[in-house]
Design a protein around this motif. Structure first.
Motif, PDB file in Angstrom:
ATOM      1  N   LYS A  14       0.794  -1.236   0.000  1.00 40.24           N
ATOM      2  CA  LYS A  14       0.000   0.000   0.000  1.00 40.24           C
ATOM      3  C   LYS A  14       0.824   1.283   0.000  1.00 40.24           C
ATOM      4  CE  LYS A  14      -3.796  -2.462   0.610  1.00 40.24           C
ATOM      5  NZ  LYS A  14      -4.040  -3.318  -0.510  1.00 40.24           N
ATOM      6  N   TYR A  17       7.216   1.621   3.426  1.00 40.30           N
ATOM      7  CA  TYR A  17       7.325   1.165   4.816  1.00 40.30           C
ATOM      8  C   TYR A  17       7.992   2.199   5.715  1.00 40.30           C
ATOM      9  CZ  TYR A  17       5.618  -3.568   4.212  1.00 40.30           C
ATOM     10  OH  TYR A  17       4.808  -4.649   3.988  1.00 40.30           O
ATOM     11  N   GLY A  20       5.416   6.177   4.444  1.00 37.49           N
ATOM     12  CA  GLY A  20       3.998   6.094   4.127  1.00 37.49           C
ATOM     13  C   GLY A  20       3.613   6.702   2.793  1.00 37.49           C
ATOM     14  N   TYR A  88       8.816  -3.869   9.727  1.00 38.32           N
ATOM     15  CA  TYR A  88       8.208  -2.778  10.499  1.00 38.32           C
ATOM     16  C   TYR A  88       7.741  -1.673   9.560  1.00 38.32           C
ATOM     17  CZ  TYR A  88       7.700   0.817  14.103  1.00 38.32           C
ATOM     18  OH  TYR A  88       7.216   1.782  14.946  1.00 38.32           O
ATOM     19  N   GLU A  89       6.508  -1.259   9.734  1.00 39.04           N
ATOM     20  CA  GLU A  89       5.939  -0.147   8.985  1.00 39.04           C
ATOM     21  C   GLU A  89       6.030   1.091   9.879  1.00 39.04           C
ATOM     22  OE1 GLU A  89       2.316  -0.263   5.991  1.00 39.04           O
ATOM     23  OE2 GLU A  89       1.663  -0.341   8.079  1.00 39.04           O
ATOM     24  N   HIS A  91       5.587   4.306   9.611  1.00 42.84           N
ATOM     25  CA  HIS A  91       4.580   5.373   9.647  1.00 42.84           C
ATOM     26  C   HIS A  91       3.309   4.961  10.376  1.00 42.84           C
ATOM     27  CE1 HIS A  91       2.010   3.799   6.327  1.00 42.84           C
ATOM     28  NE2 HIS A  91       3.162   3.237   5.984  1.00 42.84           N
ATOM     29  N   THR A  92       3.106   3.657  10.626  1.00 40.91           N
ATOM     30  CA  THR A  92       1.941   3.213  11.402  1.00 40.91           C
ATOM     31  C   THR A  92       2.327   2.578  12.733  1.00 40.91           C
ATOM     32  OG1 THR A  92       1.922   0.997  10.411  1.00 40.91           O
ATOM     33  CG2 THR A  92       0.614   2.727   9.296  1.00 40.91           C
ATOM     34  N   GLY A  93       3.603   2.176  12.867  1.00 42.70           N
ATOM     35  CA  GLY A  93       4.045   1.494  14.075  1.00 42.70           C
ATOM     36  C   GLY A  93       3.653   0.024  14.120  1.00 42.70           C
ATOM     37  N   LEU A  94       3.279  -0.545  12.974  1.00 43.40           N
ATOM     38  CA  LEU A  94       2.858  -1.942  12.919  1.00 43.40           C
ATOM     39  C   LEU A  94       3.967  -2.822  12.347  1.00 43.40           C
ATOM     40  CD1 LEU A  94      -0.735  -1.463  11.474  1.00 43.40           C
ATOM     41  CD2 LEU A  94      -0.102  -1.894  13.861  1.00 43.40           C
ATOM     42  N   TRP A  96       4.660  -6.490  10.314  1.00 41.91           N
ATOM     43  CA  TRP A  96       3.973  -7.378   9.384  1.00 41.91           C
ATOM     44  C   TRP A  96       4.832  -8.579   9.040  1.00 41.91           C
ATOM     45  CZ3 TRP A  96      -0.942  -6.107   7.950  1.00 41.91           C
ATOM     46  CH2 TRP A  96      -1.334  -4.779   8.121  1.00 41.91           C
ATOM     47  N   ALA A 105      -0.602  -9.020   9.949  1.00 42.25           N
ATOM     48  CA  ALA A 105      -0.207  -8.130  11.033  1.00 42.25           C
ATOM     49  C   ALA A 105       0.157  -8.939  12.275  1.00 42.25           C
ATOM     50  CB  ALA A 105      -1.343  -7.160  11.372  1.00 42.25           C
TER      51      ALA A 105
END
Length: 111
Positions: A14, A17, A20, A88-89, A91-94, A96, A105
């Motif tokens: 999307k 990473y 964003g 690690y993404e 900009h979202t702190g998630l 994957w 996730a």
């Protein structure tokens, strides 16, 4: 990589990473180096390719401090590391797991 092939990774990831970005600056980032064009399986393995903006992609290759962060976040992998390591993404702190053309996730760690 053709635009059609890259579209698969864009649909999965999307955005970059790192920052964003969803703009025209997105490029494929190989998590494990392909060793000067050698290893074909790394070149085509979807778990080895993530979406990055061109700026962050360049920094991973030219800035040693940023490259260390990239290793910590799974954006770059050492030759002995497994492609199943999470990504690690920022900009979202998630975090994957990559599973081919989909992402899974990781559960959030409670504070």
């Amino acid at each position: 990589m053709t635009p059609k092939q890259f579209r698969v990774f864009l649909d999965r990831d999307k955005a970059c990473y790192h920052c964003g970005s969803t703009g025209d600056d997105l490029v494929p980032q190989h998590r494990k180096n392909r060793k000067m064009g050698g290893n074909r399986s790394l070149k085509s393995d979807p778990n080895n390719i993530i979406v990055f903006c061109a700026e962050a992609n360049g920094r991973l290759e030219s800035d040693a401090n940023f490259a260390r962060i990239g290793v910590e976040f799974g954006w770059k992998l050492n030759s002995w590391e497994n492609l199943s390591n999470p990504v690690y993404e920022a900009h979202t702190g998630l975090w994957w797991y990559l599973n081919g053309n989909e992402r899974i996730a990781l559960p959030a760690i409670p504070d």
